[in-house]
Design a protein around this motif. Structure first.
Motif, PDB file in Angstrom:
ATOM      1  N   SER A 159       0.714  -1.210   0.005  1.00  0.00           N
ATOM      2  CA  SER A 159      -0.521  -0.075  -0.257  1.00  0.00           C
ATOM      3  C   SER A 159       1.016   1.558  -0.164  1.00  0.00           C
ATOM      4  N   ASN A 160       0.484   2.680  -0.260  1.00  0.00           N
ATOM      5  CA  ASN A 160       1.428   3.986  -0.149  1.00  0.00           C
ATOM      6  C   ASN A 160       0.467   4.628   1.218  1.00  0.00           C
ATOM      7  N   THR A 169       5.372   4.159   0.596  1.00  0.00           N
ATOM      8  CA  THR A 169       4.959   3.074  -0.104  1.00  0.00           C
ATOM      9  C   THR A 169       5.299   2.134   0.580  1.00  0.00           C
ATOM     10  N   PHE A 170       4.716   0.431   1.126  1.00  0.00           N
ATOM     11  CA  PHE A 170       5.430  -0.015   2.393  1.00  0.00           C
ATOM     12  C   PHE A 170       4.532  -1.283   2.131  1.00  0.00           C
ATOM     13  N   ALA A 223       7.282  -4.948  -8.728  1.00  0.00           N
ATOM     14  CA  ALA A 223       7.751  -3.440 -10.193  1.00  0.00           C
ATOM     15  C   ALA A 223       7.666  -3.049  -8.514  1.00  0.00           C
ATOM     16  N   ILE A 224       9.261  -2.462  -9.261  1.00  0.00           N
ATOM     17  CA  ILE A 224       9.199  -0.843  -8.239  1.00  0.00           C
ATOM     18  C   ILE A 224       9.486   0.240  -9.660  1.00  0.00           C
ATOM     19  N   THR A 235       1.668   0.340  -6.644  1.00  0.00           N
ATOM     20  CA  THR A 235       1.587  -0.051  -5.031  1.00  0.00           C
ATOM     21  C   THR A 235       3.151  -1.101  -4.466  1.00  0.00           C
ATOM     22  N   PHE A 236       3.373  -1.555  -3.667  1.00  0.00           N
ATOM     23  CA  PHE A 236       4.755  -2.592  -3.441  1.00  0.00           C
ATOM     24  C   PHE A 236       4.304  -3.790  -2.937  1.00  0.00           C
ATOM     25  N   ASP A 237       3.244  -4.120  -3.786  1.00  0.00           N
ATOM     26  CA  ASP A 237       2.324  -5.939  -3.957  1.00  0.00           C
ATOM     27  C   ASP A 237       3.431  -6.558  -4.689  1.00  0.00           C
ATOM     28  N   ILE A 238       3.839  -7.869  -4.008  1.00  0.00           N
ATOM     29  CA  ILE A 238       4.933  -8.636  -3.831  1.00  0.00           C
ATOM     30  C   ILE A 238       4.468  -9.863  -4.401  1.00  0.00           C
ATOM     31  N   LEU A 239       4.664 -11.013  -5.002  1.00  0.00           N
ATOM     32  CA  LEU A 239       4.006 -12.006  -6.390  1.00  0.00           C
ATOM     33  C   LEU A 239       5.302 -12.987  -5.892  1.00  0.00           C
TER      34      LEU A 239
END
Length: 138
Positions: free
Chosen positions: A9-10, A19-20, A58-59, A91-95
């Motif tokens: 989220s951010n 963003t975290f 994705a950064i 967003t700072f989504d991580i797969l």
């Protein structure tokens, strides 16, 4: 285990944006690296691991990630169907990609950068499998 998105989220206020991803546990991580494809038309496919797990985020920009769970590593069925994820730097989504999957990675915007984490150090194990871009029907 199946791939899953760990939602980030951010927060924006007068100071800027933070963003975290507070739900991402990095205790298994041993290595980190980035990927930048040379164009949005290039698809980095198909590579994966029988044992190694990976985490993608994705950064910069955005990416389409396709994953296929492999049935037989030496000669997998060509009819295996991918599942698709979109990752965006907004967003700072991580797969999380568990062991047993191969991936296809395509940037959706120019200058996109993908951050990857692995639970094994480089050359710690021999666990890299590659297949031609057109090997799978999906």
């Amino acid at each position: 285990m199946q791939p899953k998105i760990i939602a980030g989220s951010n927060h924006t206020d007068s100071r800027g944006t933070l963003t975290f991803n507070n739900d991402f546990n990095m205790s298994e991580i041993k290595r980190v690296y980035t990927i930048e494809n040379n164009s949005v038309n290039f698809v980095r496919a198909w590579q994966g691991h029988k044992i190694e797990q990976r985490w993608f985020s994705a950064i910069e920009g955005s990416f389409k990630i396709k994953l296929i769970e492999i049935d037989h590593w030496e000669t997998p069925s060509k009819d295996l169907k991918p599942i698709e994820f979109i990752l965006s730097s907004h967003t700072f989504d991580i797969l999380h990609v568990p062991q047993g999957f191969i991936s296809s990675i395509q940037a959706l915007e120019e200058k996109s950068k993908l951050l990857l984490f692995s639970n094994f150090e480089l050359n710690e194990i021999e666990d890299e499998y590659r297949f031609a871009n057109d090997y799978f029907v999906g």
